[in-house]
Design a protein around this motif. Structure first.
Motif, PDB file in Angstrom:
ATOM      1  N   SER A 218     105.421 -11.610  51.819  1.00 18.86           N
ATOM      2  CA  SER A 218     104.922 -12.579  52.793  1.00 18.86           C
ATOM      3  C   SER A 218     105.696 -13.888  52.677  1.00 18.86           C
ATOM      4  O   SER A 218     105.929 -14.382  51.559  1.00 18.86           O
ATOM      5  CB  SER A 218     103.427 -12.840  52.556  1.00 18.86           C
ATOM      6  OG  SER A 218     102.935 -13.844  53.427  1.00 18.86           O
ATOM      7  N   GLU A 220     105.718 -17.793  52.948  1.00 17.43           N
ATOM      8  CA  GLU A 220     104.661 -18.796  52.813  1.00 17.43           C
ATOM      9  C   GLU A 220     104.380 -19.541  54.117  1.00 17.43           C
ATOM     10  O   GLU A 220     103.231 -19.850  54.426  1.00 17.43           O
ATOM     11  CB  GLU A 220     105.055 -19.807  51.735  1.00 17.43           C
ATOM     12  CG  GLU A 220     104.042 -20.926  51.542  1.00 17.43           C
ATOM     13  CD  GLU A 220     104.578 -22.101  50.744  1.00 17.43           C
ATOM     14  OE1 GLU A 220     103.770 -22.956  50.350  1.00 17.43           O
ATOM     15  OE2 GLU A 220     105.814 -22.184  50.534  1.00 17.43           O
ATOM     16  N   TRP A 227      99.907 -15.461  55.575  1.00 13.37           N
ATOM     17  CA  TRP A 227      99.382 -14.816  54.370  1.00 13.37           C
ATOM     18  C   TRP A 227      98.074 -14.072  54.625  1.00 13.37           C
ATOM     19  O   TRP A 227      97.852 -12.982  54.090  1.00 13.37           O
ATOM     20  CB  TRP A 227      99.181 -15.855  53.275  1.00 13.37           C
ATOM     21  CG  TRP A 227      98.478 -15.311  52.058  1.00 13.37           C
ATOM     22  CD1 TRP A 227      97.150 -15.416  51.738  1.00 13.37           C
ATOM     23  CD2 TRP A 227      99.077 -14.543  51.008  1.00 13.37           C
ATOM     24  NE1 TRP A 227      96.887 -14.775  50.554  1.00 13.37           N
ATOM     25  CE2 TRP A 227      98.045 -14.228  50.076  1.00 13.37           C
ATOM     26  CE3 TRP A 227     100.374 -14.093  50.758  1.00 13.37           C
ATOM     27  CZ2 TRP A 227      98.286 -13.486  48.918  1.00 13.37           C
ATOM     28  CZ3 TRP A 227     100.607 -13.362  49.601  1.00 13.37           C
ATOM     29  CH2 TRP A 227      99.569 -13.053  48.709  1.00 13.37           C
ATOM     30  N   GLU A 248     104.621 -13.504  47.559  1.00 11.86           N
ATOM     31  CA  GLU A 248     104.870 -14.524  48.575  1.00 11.86           C
ATOM     32  C   GLU A 248     106.171 -15.251  48.247  1.00 11.86           C
ATOM     33  O   GLU A 248     106.394 -15.647  47.101  1.00 11.86           O
ATOM     34  CB  GLU A 248     103.710 -15.520  48.619  1.00 11.86           C
ATOM     35  CG  GLU A 248     103.832 -16.550  49.742  1.00 11.86           C
ATOM     36  CD  GLU A 248     102.614 -17.465  49.811  1.00 11.86           C
ATOM     37  OE1 GLU A 248     101.879 -17.414  50.815  1.00 11.86           O
ATOM     38  OE2 GLU A 248     102.405 -18.231  48.835  1.00 11.86           O
TER      39      GLU A 248
END
Length: 277
Positions: A218, A220, A227, A248
């Motif tokens: 993911s 940020e 997210w 992330e």
């Protein structure tokens, strides 16, 4: 099968190396993975960037003939790489971005991949969060029901918000000119209504024990798949007996696979793939 796909599959089979299949998302072409293909090739894999049905060869051709994208659905698009993967001699690793991340999970749920990496993946049935930024990113398509049957390009301003919000203005314009193409509207409508339609094709078999290891990445600062969506997908995938992880990447938006920091994301994916393939 396009000549480019056929050539890549033959080369992968002839190499005897483990294949890594890259799957692009909406508003991009297979060529968006070119640097990734070279990077994975250098590390000993047979890397392939496979097409969606009727993908043009170049961005210029795609922007000149947007009608070729119209009407493509999630089911049609998922079946296409599934058929191409079936022609590989060895089960591949699969890496996908955005809607390609959803397709990656669909393919993994069919038991077609040895290991999978879904980067900022579009949501599937059962993923409930609908952040405002995600709704705004999809508005260019969803705001007009007629777009379900059309190919929809993004303006620069729309691309800037949905893809390139985490880079500077100059880079954002370069990314738009280099990579952006029209996209079919149908997949976004299917994803938006997936939780209302028990028969939707925007669904993933998260419980298949043959799914294999899965990493979700993911960005940020991603507006399109923030997210909340990536983490909800991860929580559904945790029901699978296979390894399931999420990470992330700080400071990155939806363009994380094509912007100046692509190699950091590629290394994150490569490290995971190496553990299992």
């Amino acid at each position: 099968m396009s000549p480019h796909d056929e050539q890549q599959i033959q080369a992968a089979n002839d190499s005897g190396r483990t294949p890594v299949v890259f799957v692009h998302g909406l508003w991009l072409l297979p060529s968006s993975w070119d640097r990734w293909v070279e990077h994975f090739d250098r590390t000993g894999y047979a890397a392939l960037s496979l097409s969606w049905p009727d993908d043009p060869e170049t961005v210029a051709e795609a922007n000149s003939h947007p009608e070729v994208f119209a009407g493509k659905t999630v089911g049609q698009v998922a079946d296409h790489p599934a058929a191409l993967i079936g022609r590989l001699d060895r089960k591949p690793a699969v890496v996908g971005h955005s809607f390609g991340g959803l397709l990656t999970q669909i393919l993994a749920g069919r038991g077609l991949s040895a290991v999978s990496v879904a980067i900022d993946p579009a949501p599937f049935r059962g993923v409930l969060p609908l952040p405002v930024s995600s709704l705004r990113s999809s508005a260019p398509v969803l705001a007009n029901p007629a777009n379900r049957h059309r190919a929809v390009p993004l303006t620069y301003e729309q691309f800037r918000y949905a893809f390139a919000n985490a880079v500077g203005e100059e880079e954002a314009k370069e990314l738009f000119e280099t990579f952006a193409v029209p996209a079919p509207g149908a997949p976004l409508f299917q994803a938006a209504t997936a939780n209302l339609n028990p028969w939707t094709k925007a669904k993933v078999d998260t419980g298949n024990p043959d799914r294999g290891p899965l990493l979700i990445i993911s960005g940020e600062k991603d507006h399109t798949v923030p997210w909340a969506i990536a983490n909800a997908s991860y929580k559904h995938q945790l029901h699978n007996p296979g390894v399931t992880e999420i990470t992330e990447i700080p400071g990155r938006g939806h363009a994380l696979t094509i912007d100046h920091g692509w190699q950091e994301v590629a290394e994150t994916a490569l490290t995971f793939v190496r553990r299992f393939a």
